[in-house]
Design an enzyme around this catalytic site. Structure first.
Site, PDB file in Angstrom:
ATOM      1  N   ASP A 284       0.869  -1.146   0.000  1.00  0.00           N
ATOM      2  CA  ASP A 284       0.000   0.000   0.000  1.00  0.00           C
ATOM      3  C   ASP A 284       0.923   1.218   0.000  1.00  0.00           C
ATOM      4  OD1 ASP A 284      -2.194   1.612   0.414  1.00  0.00           O
ATOM      5  OD2 ASP A 284      -1.878   1.581   2.578  1.00  0.00           O
ATOM      6  N   ARG A 494       0.200  15.838  -1.874  1.00  0.00           N
ATOM      7  CA  ARG A 494      -1.230  15.573  -2.073  1.00  0.00           C
ATOM      8  C   ARG A 494      -1.934  16.907  -2.189  1.00  0.00           C
ATOM      9  NH1 ARG A 494      -2.450  10.384   0.637  1.00  0.00           N
ATOM     10  NH2 ARG A 494      -4.507  11.083   1.231  1.00  0.00           N
ATOM     11  N   ASP A 576      -4.267   6.484  -4.556  1.00  0.00           N
ATOM     12  CA  ASP A 576      -3.955   7.833  -4.994  1.00  0.00           C
ATOM     13  C   ASP A 576      -4.035   7.965  -6.503  1.00  0.00           C
ATOM     14  OD1 ASP A 576      -3.511   9.303  -2.722  1.00  0.00           O
ATOM     15  OD2 ASP A 576      -1.605   8.259  -2.391  1.00  0.00           O
ATOM     16  N   ARG A 678      -5.306   4.402  -8.051  1.00  0.00           N
ATOM     17  CA  ARG A 678      -6.761   4.511  -8.049  1.00  0.00           C
ATOM     18  C   ARG A 678      -7.440   3.155  -7.895  1.00  0.00           C
ATOM     19  NH1 ARG A 678      -7.423   9.560  -6.941  1.00  0.00           N
ATOM     20  NH2 ARG A 678      -7.313  11.081  -8.599  1.00  0.00           N
ATOM     21  N   ASP A 708      -6.685  -2.157   3.145  1.00  0.00           N
ATOM     22  CA  ASP A 708      -5.713  -3.177   2.763  1.00  0.00           C
ATOM     23  C   ASP A 708      -6.061  -4.550   3.320  1.00  0.00           C
ATOM     24  OD1 ASP A 708      -4.143  -1.136   1.633  1.00  0.00           O
ATOM     25  OD2 ASP A 708      -3.426  -0.626   3.625  1.00  0.00           O
TER      26      ASP A 708
END
Lengths: 1004, 360
Positions: A284, A494, A576, A678, A708
């Site tokens: 992840d 971000r 992301d 994504r 996850d």
């Protein structure tokens, strides 16, 4: 509550519909809908540690309509309609009819079983789900049990051994049958069968059942005698060894996270050795590669870029961003780096357009969130800290940033918020809040100002925001912001875009009506609310953008580099967006400039297929050119042009579960890096399954968040990071640790050791049990196939308990083939596990051949040496026992790599223990073998036999081992020599060399 | 043999040198100044001092040479010992049956009226020094047969009738109401051929004492257990025992009860405590009582001297010589291989990853 009075009740007696009152710090007995709380606004704070592991307080609200009612004093009747019991702990839909009014109930109105009530004196609620129907209980399913690959292979070998066992028993019984047949005429008179009484001619059958049954009995007897062949004790020793290994893994200071004071956790005990064979790592990103500690870095307001400067923190700005409340000073808990210029601008606001925009911008940051400010006492009674509790770390970072710039959120209830703006307290009514959801990817809040104007603030991901921003307004600012966004995200930050809109009265009324309708709807409320939100979030005026740094965890780039050197493929699966993922990829050294990037980013199946096929063609070319066999991807990729595959969630939707899966796998297996962005939680599991299904290679998934969990459970080994996103991942994982970089010592040191140790241990156990069975079997051939055992019953029982068990367990826990330093220095050594060097078919058969030879030596040397002598069963049996035990221990000793005092003690100790046991057994007068060992040990032949057996049995192994090590050295062997060689040099010469810092994990 | 990593003097330095090691962490640092905790810490970190032998050509070749040097002389010595033993073996089970009865051996052995007397003449090949051991050898007897081995009761042998659980002795567990002492097939089938030896005119004295293990006589067979009802059954297996002698003195029985490990075995009968010269002829008067005919067993009489190694057996000597020469050969082969084709030790060039990159 019964008859208007509250009574104490046991949890199990609580029924649906009852009114429950809970005091502070009590645990909630069932899922309840809040009616009223001690707080006049109807807020209750709960801690959900038991449920999802998050320790921050969550707020739950009682409906205003029920808050006013006091159940002790007035009766009221209501009806609650809600969904059927389900597992979703984050969702609840229902409505309540009280006094003819319909009130909608959502997940913020329900408190789940297992939570604890905090900061609230009491809360009253109606039980809606009880007992096994509570969400906590429904989520209580255990993790799927995993089985180590080594064990699976071992079971195949055990089947082989069973076949072998059956073969031995069959040979025995067939031989017994032949013997009976050929001595058919003599059976009548043989002392041990004696069918016939020859002196008087009378028939007397002494336990002779006819030769059919005799064969059956022989078979059964031999099964009993030879059953040691199946190493039942191996399973027990394996468990013990794994416990020992787990102990050392937990104790390893390299995997101790000082920041969170958390040790490594071994949550599964049966897959330790799989850690040594990992070929694919699925990681992840957020919270795993990155710290998930968001830091506000840059802001772009009204088209102007303000980046935080490093130096500003030192000037003590925290003093300025404080607020006076009732003579007490409130300070935000976290300090944020601020940009001086922006700080000045925000202070002198309201005067010009620029100031107005900055004002709105920070107001949006402070207001447009779901943060709950909690006031925490400090040692100084006049100073209190404000702790922003919230579910999203981004929001926390933004709220702290706003506070640093003087917009401090002080109070939040469901109806209003209080913000301290540069010392002035302002109250805003929160008229509506559209929570964040993953489809809209934005959230909005509608604030009612004191002057009755209504504003809508929206915050969201750039793609979703840019589409709803009115492009005709301020096109230049929009363009400037977009450029900033691009540059931010290329730095790995971000980004969020902030927008606002003044709502006119008619717009507001229209929205209000729709919102009320939607929020009381029972069915499909989420969808309705979403629609309402999308309707109002439109034609926004852009305010600016924020950039938050998602800091990489310590040592991540180095760890990824060593993982890749070790031939492990690292796949990053993140939610992301593509740019962020790629930028994190670069900063974590996952991607390098020399790589060819293949990006698959398509919106339908056909283009996916086209993309995949093009990519496949592309990926084949460099491989064909370099003409390196493809069996060692990690290195062949390093030689040819490495390929990085970047694929997004939308494409994966079309690829997974279709025939394209195959092509994706083929492509992915040629790539050295795969980045999936994504992706949804279930897709993560889908990708893991994709690899797991198609290869025998081991997969490891590492992650920290609830998203996850599916991936962690799907992979062969699941590693959870106890980070910020709660503990669900840890709960679902097999191993849990504090930092991503601990993966390196975990795999390279412990994984490697565990695999080598357990692999060796299994083979050794097979050998150890097979050799005694073979010795017993050879003897059977000389007893008219009647399964007599020369080794007495006690000895054969103690054989796998006392005589030989401890050394294998201790060696399985303690032996190390290489030192930590070397293992970390040469990650390539990890390949030994991936290539299954410590346990494979070839090794099994070679060992079995060796076992065969050794058993022959053990048995036949005494047999021939004592042939035609007066030797009795017990004496020769003792000789066999001792020689087998000593041989087996010496065999182990020959393969031990590091002799520390524990291993010395246990190896020599078990030989001594065996001698003592044999002596004790032979010192009991009522055993037939009384004193045999002492009588035979007094003869020279006994000792000569022992010596001859040990040497002759171990010679071939020794020679083969040497030849193999010298002429076909494995990587491990060479490194071992290098290690020894280096140490010798150190001891001989300069002692300082030994002191040079041993790298702890990869150098940081 | 060198020591791995931390000896106690280097522990402190090493602990300091590990960066990122939790400094405040209670059990590790504050206390690691005391050596006990340091040792515990090293244990937990799996850093115990250890020696790690590696097979080097020198050690391996030396080991094989050493083995050769041990086993070749050992083989020669044992062969010499074995050769020094003089052994006379005489099979008498066929010869002792009168010609006319040889077709029906069973009749001969089961019929009590036929005389079992038999004389054998043995020529001494080499001079034999006292003590000369007398063994009887039974071939193809399978005293290790499972049903036979189990058919005894060791408690009864020691305690007599005090122990009544004689179920293991079936079918020879009781006679009348009392258990047979000693019960079981082994005792029942005790060997009962007897031998008398004379050389020329003088009878050779045979010492029949101390033929069983002292431990068995003293502790395993009861001094007050008498075989009062032995061999009273309808079926007589082997010899009878003197009911007035306690079991601890019935040495023939004690020897017999030490069941042999192999299908063919020898048991000690007695010792001749005189030297015999070469070419002496020994006359053996024997009573051929024991029934080995019913299952094709062979009976042999063995006279043998003894060496430090025991009886005559060349196997160990030959095997040792074989092992020794084999070791020598291997050491030479390894030496040649090493000289011709040496591999530098611990050279990273030989690792698979370096080979890979250098080959392409």
């Amino acid at each position: 509550m019964v008859d208007g009075q509250f009574q104490g009740k046991k949890w199990k007696d609580v029924k649906v519909g009852e009114i429950v009152k809970i005091a502070a710090n009590e645990t909630i007995p069932c899922d309840i809908v809040l009616l009223s709380t001690s707080d006049p606004t109807g807020v209750a704070y709960v801690q959900t540690t038991n449920l999802d592991g998050e320790s921050n307080l969550k707020t739950r609200y009682a409906k205003q309509e029920t808050q006013a009612k006091v159940p002790e004093k007035e009766r009221f009747i209501g009806l609650i309609k809600c969904e059927k019991p389900n597992r979703n702990i984050y969702g609840f839909q229902g409505n309540m009819e009280v006094d003819g009014k319909r009130l909608s109930l959502g997940s913020s109105n329900i408190v789940l079983r297992g939570c604890e009530l905090k900061n609230t004196n009491w809360a009253v609620g109606v039980a809606v789900y009880c007992g096994h129907e509570t969400k906590a209980m429904l989520n209580n399913s255990g993790a799927p049990s995993k089985r180590s690959q080594l064990e699976t292979h071992m079971n195949l070998e055990i089947i082989m051994l069973s076949v072998f066992l059956v073969a031995l028993c069959s040979v025995t019984s067939v031989c017994a049958a032949i013997w009976l047949k050929s001595h058919k005429n003599e059976l009548d008179l043989m002392p041990y069968y004696r069918k016939l009484d020859f002196s008087e001619g009378e028939m007397e059958s002494y336990q002779y059942y006819g030769w059919g049954l005799e064969i059956l009995f022989t078979f059964l007897k031999s099964v009993i005698v030879f059953q040691v062949m199946i190493p039942i004790s191996l399973y027990i020793s394996m468990e013990l060894v794994r416990v020992g290994q787990a102990y050392f893994m937990i104790r390893d200071s390299r995997m101790y996270d000082a920041a969170t004071n958390s040790r490594f956790q071994c949550r599964a005990l049966n897959i330790n050795e799989d850690l040594g064979q990992i070929k694919y790592v699925f990681s992840d990103k957020t919270g795993t590669l990155t710290e998930n500690k968001m830091e506000f870095q840059c802001a772009s307001i009204w088209g102007v870029d303000y980046s935080s400067t490093e130096a500003s923190l030192e000037h003590g700005h925290q003093a300025e961003c404080s607020a006076q409340v009732d003579g007490k000073v409130l300070k935000p808990k976290m300090k944020v780096k601020v940009n001086q210029k922006l700080l000045q601008l925000s202070k002198n606001s309201f005067r010009n357009v620029e100031g107005k925009q900055i004002y709105d911008f920070f107001l949006a940051l402070a207001a447009c969130n779901t943060i709950v400010p909690l006031v925490v006492d400090t040692s100084d009674p006049t100073v209190k800290l404000i702790d922003y509790q919230g579910e999203s770390p981004d929001e926390q970072a933004l709220a702290y940033a706003a506070a640093a710039y003087g917009f401090m959120l002080i109070e939040r209830t469901s109806g209003h918020i209080v913000i301290d703006i540069h010392g002035k307290r302002q109250r805003f009514n929160v008229l509506g809040l559209h929570e964040f959801d993953s489809d809209r990817k934005r959230m909005s809040v509608i604030l009612g100002y004191t002057d009755n104007s209504v504003k809508l603030f929206v915050k969201g991901a750039d793609t979703s925001m840019l589409s709803v921003i009115d492009k005709s307004l301020n096109a230049e600012i929009l363009r400037a912001t977009e450029t900033h966004l691009h540059s931010y995200s290329s730095l790995g930050l971000r980004t969020l875009v902030i927008g606002m809109w003044d709502l006119s009265v008619s717009e507001f009324d229209q929205w209000h009506f729709a919102f009320e309708a939607a929020s009381t709807a029972l069915l499909g409320r989420a969808a309705l609310l979403r629609k309402v939100a999308s309707n109002v979030e439109n034609n926004l005026c852009i305010l600016g953008a924020t950039a938050i740094e998602d800091k990489l965890q310590k040592g991540v780039p180095e760890s990824i580099e060593s993982l890749r050197t070790a031939g492990i493929k690292v796949w990053v699966l993140t939610g992301d967006k593509q740019e962020t993922a790629i930028s994190i990829g670069y900063s974590s050294k996952l991607l390098t400039n020399s790589m060819t990037q293949i990006i698959i980013n398509s919106n339908n199946r056909e283009s996916c297929r086209r993309h995949l096929q093009n990519a496949l063609v592309k990926s084949r070319q460099p491989l064909a050119a370099s003409a390196v066999p493809n069996n060692f991807e990690g290195f062949s990729d390093a030689i040819g042009t490495p390929i990085a595959l970047i694929i997004d969630g939308t494409s994966l939707v079309y690829i997974l579960d279709s025939e394209l899966e195959e092509e994706l796998f083929e492509l992915a297996s040629r790539c050295s890096v795969v980045l999936c962005c994504r992706v949804a939680p279930l897709q993560k599991a889908g990708i893991v399954a994709l690899v797991k299904k198609r290869t025998a290679d081991m997969t490891l998934a590492i992650g920290d968040g609830a998203n996850d969990v599916s991936m962690i459970q799907m992979a062969d080994v699941g590693v959870g990071i106890s980070g910020q996103e709660g503990r669900q991942a840890v709960m679902a994982s097999d191993f849990a640790m504090g930092q991503f970089r601990f993966l390196v010592p975990l795999l390279f040191i412990h994984g490697h050791w565990n695999y080598q140790r357990l692999g060796y241990m299994i083979i050794y156990n097979f050998y150890r049990n097979a050799i005694i069975v073979l010795v017993l079997f050879w003897y059977v051939l000389f007893t008219a196939y009647t399964v007599t055992t020369a080794i007495n019953e006690w000895s054969s029982m103690l054989y796998s308990i006392i005589y030989t068990a401890f050394p294998t367990i201790v060696v399985g826990i303690l032996d190390k083939d290489l030192s930590k330093r070397i293992l970390l220095k040469y990650p390539q050594l990890y390949g030994a596990g991936q290539r299954r060097e410590a346990y494979n078919k070839k090794l099994f058969w070679v060992t079995m051949a060796d076992t065969f030879w050794q058993s022959i030596v053990v048995f036949f040397v005494p047999l021939f040496a004592y042939w035609g002598s007066t030797v009795d069963i017990s004496s020769i049996g003792d000789l066999w026992t001792l020689s087998v035990v000593i041989l087996v221990n010496l065999h182990l000793a020959m393969d031990i790599i590091r002799w520390n005092w524990v291993i010395h003690a246990v190896i020599w100790g078990s030989i001594v223990a065996t001698v003592i046991c044999v002596m004790i057994i032979d010192a009991i007068p009522t055993f037939s073998g009384y004193w045999a060992i002492f009588n035979t040990a007094a003869t020279g032949l006994f000792w000569l036999c022992l010596l001859g057996i040990l040497i002759a049995a171990l010679l071939p192994r020794f020679a083969v081992k040497y030849i193999y090590q010298y002429y076909y050295p494995s990587d491990i062997q060479i490194s071992r020599e290098a290690e020894k060689f280096a140490n010798q040099r150190v001891i001989g010469g300069n002692r300082q060399i030994e002191m040079y810092p041993i790298p702890d994990g990869p150098p940081r | 043999m060198d020591l791995d990593s931390g000896t106690s003097s280097t522990v402190g330095a090493r602990v300091q040198a590990i960066p990122g090691r939790p400094a405040q962490h209670g059990e590790t640092c504050k206390q690691c100044h005391s050596s006990g905790f340091a040792a515990l810490y090293q244990f937990k970190q799996q850093n115990l001092p250890a020696c790690k032998p590696v097979l080097t050509p020198a050690t391996v070749i030396a080991t094989f040479l050493l083995m050769g040097f041990i086993f070749i002389p050992l083989g020669l010595i044992t062969l010499r010992a074995s050769n020094s033993v003089v052994e006379i073996v005489d099979r008498y089970d066929i010869e002792c049956i009168p010609e006319e009865l040889r077709s029906n051996k069973l009749l001969y052995i089961t019929d009590d009226s036929i005389s079992k007397n038999c004389s054998r003449f043995l020529k001494v090949p080499k001079s034999m020094r006292a003590p000369i051991y007398i063994y009887y050898q039974l071939d193809n007897y399978y005293q290790n047969h499972r049903r036979y081995v189990k058919s005894r009761n060791d408690k009864q042998l020691l305690h007599g009738l005090g122990d009544n659980s004689t179920s293991s002795c079936i079918p020879l567990e009781s006679s009348g109401d009392l258990p047979i002492v000693p019960c079981g097939l082994i005792a029942w089938s005790v060997f009962n051929d007897t031998f008398k030896f004379s050389s020329g005119s003088s009878e050779l004295k045979v010492n029949r004492k101390n033929i069983a293990w002292k431990s068995d006589r003293n502790h395993k067979f009861g001094k007050d257990v008498y075989p009062f009802n032995f061999q009273n059954g309808p079926l007589i297996g082997g010899g009878k025992l003197d009911p007035n002698t306690p079991l601890s003195d019935q040495e023939d029985l004690i020897v017999w009860m030490r069941t042999a490990a192999l299908p063919s075995f020898r048991k000690l009968y007695g010792r001749i405590e005189e030297d015999l010269d070469a070419d002496d002829v020994i006359v053996v008067q024997l009573m051929n009582n024991y029934n080995a005919y019913s299952f094709g067993g062979k009976k042999k009489l063995v006279l043998s001297t003894s060496s430090w190694l025991g009886g005559k057996n060349d196997f160990f000597g030959v095997a040792s010589l074989f092992i020794g020469t084999f070791c020598m050969l291997i050491s030479i082969v390894f030496l040649l291989l090493h000289v011709k084709n040496p591999r530098p030790y611990g050279d990273a060039m030989y690792t698979s990853w370096n080979k890979k990159s250098s080959s392409s």
